[in-house]
Design an enzyme around this catalytic site. Structure first.
Site, PDB file in Angstrom:
ATOM      1  N   ASP A   1       0.880  -1.134  -0.109  1.00 63.10           N
ATOM      2  CA  ASP A   1       0.110  -0.110   0.033  1.00 63.10           C
ATOM      3  C   ASP A   1       0.694   1.103   0.038  1.00 63.10           C
ATOM      4  O   ASP A   1       0.683   1.920  -0.781  1.00 63.10           O
ATOM      5  CB  ASP A   1      -0.831   0.060   1.164  1.00 63.10           C
ATOM      6  CG  ASP A   1      -2.350  -0.708   0.883  1.00 63.10           C
ATOM      7  OD1 ASP A   1      -2.709  -0.783  -0.278  1.00 63.10           O
ATOM      8  OD2 ASP A   1      -2.863  -1.449   1.950  1.00 63.10           O
TER       9      ASP A   1
ATOM     10  N   THR B   1      -7.605  -5.885  -1.104  1.00 64.17           N
ATOM     11  CA  THR B   1      -6.369  -6.529  -0.249  1.00 64.17           C
ATOM     12  C   THR B   1      -6.572  -7.937  -0.001  1.00 64.17           C
ATOM     13  O   THR B   1      -5.569  -8.753  -0.177  1.00 64.17           O
ATOM     14  CB  THR B   1      -6.801  -5.744   1.321  1.00 64.17           C
ATOM     15  OG1 THR B   1      -6.823  -4.364   1.054  1.00 64.17           O
ATOM     16  CG2 THR B   1      -5.572  -6.411   2.111  1.00 64.17           C
TER      17      THR B   1
END
Length: 320
Positions: A42, A124
């Protein structure tokens, strides 16, 4: 018209970084070694993207999921050093932690005519499981996505490195992330729901799956035509003609829809000839900051959108 070339290059680099993270921290010797692959991916991906935006579009604002303040406060020292080192390796030049924090916060809180909406790793759980995930970028102008870029490392490609989708100026294009000839994307022409391919979220918290399956049955969509896919790859599939319908119907306890989960995909589908609306057929509203005020989404190839809206409204009204 915005020059997307710098963003396309940055999206390729971000995809390279996320693949390295998967290889090193999911499939390699470090698996279980205390390094959070999602955190690494991220922050690393967002730093690469905003490094480019800070240089190519220095007066623009940014709406993004991660922040430099969080990075400095919540990520431990060894992991911060790893992210800094990995970003430097990917972009091919030395990087300091101070530079990385500056990139992560670039344009945050700035009131500008153009705002870049960033999701550095969308999907995710797909990323962690080695399934589908994407890297999403979209510039907003007057509260509407003016273009969209989606790097999809898990999308099927000849070299196995995924596809890059981008939409602007009436054209939606697809090319390999690794580089190559671009081809035009267009939604399918399938108008019979019995022939449709449907994509829905893997994550159950995102939508009311039972109501969605009631809609599929009412439309006549075969159950074996429904596939669960992570991330905005669902939008990309509809834009490319590989799927025809995506629903996100509201749960009794509302799930907040973040604009970075939809802006790039909206641009791809609408540019490729499809239709994206709220569950009542009204447009999505990207002008309210980081969260969409809409109840849900109906995304189709456009061939029978009004019919889908009518069926959805009937299913939703039955719960009252």
């Amino acid at each position: 018209m915005i020059d997307l070339s710098p963003v396309l290059s940055a999206a390729r680099l971000a995809a390279d970084l996320t693949r390295r993270v998967q290889r090193l921290h999911l499939n390699g010797s470090d698996k279980g070694g205390g390094h959070d692959p999602v955190t690494i991916a991220d922050y690393g991906s967002q730093a690469i993207l905003l490094r480019t935006i800070s240089r190519a579009y220095p007066n623009d604002g940014v709406l993004a999921e991660e922040s430099g303040e969080q990075f400095a406060a919540l990520v431990d020292e060894s992991q911060r050093a790893m992210i800094v080192r990995l970003v430097g390796d990917v972009i091919g030049e030395p990087v300091t932690e101070a530079e990385l924090v500056t990139w992560l916060d670039w344009g945050r809180g700035r009131d500008s005519a153009r705002m870049w909406v960033i999701d550095p790793v969308d999907g995710t759980k797909g990323f962690l499981a080695g399934r589908r995930y994407s890297i999403a970028i979209a510039p907003l102008e007057n509260g509407i996505p003016a273009a969209g870029v989606l790097a999809s490392p898990g999308y099927g490609s000849v070299d196995g490195l995924g596809l890059l989708f981008y939409a602007q100026g009436g054209l939606c294009l697809i090319e390999p992330i690794s580089g190559g000839t671009a081809r035009r994307a267009h939604v399918s022409k399938r108008s019979d729901p019995a022939e449709w391919r449907v994509v829905e979220s893997v994550e159950r918290a995102h939508a009311h799956l039972e109501r969605m399956h009631n809609v599929y049955r009412a439309l006549g969509v075969p159950q074996d035509h429904v596939e669960s896919i992570d991330s905005q790859d669902k939008y990309a599939m509809i834009a490319a003609g590989d799927a025809d319908l995506m629903l996100r119907l509201p749960r009794d306890q509302e799930y907040g829809h973040k604009i970075w989960d939809h802006a790039a995909g909206w641009s791809l589908v609408t540019t490729a000839g499809g239709t994206v609306t709220d569950v009542d057929g009204t447009p999505l509203d990207f002008s309210r900051g980081s969260e969409l005020p809409n109840a849900g989404m109906i995304v189709t190839n456009g061939s029978a959108h009004d019919r889908v809206v009518a069926v959805v409204q009937g299913i939703l009204s039955a719960r009252e």
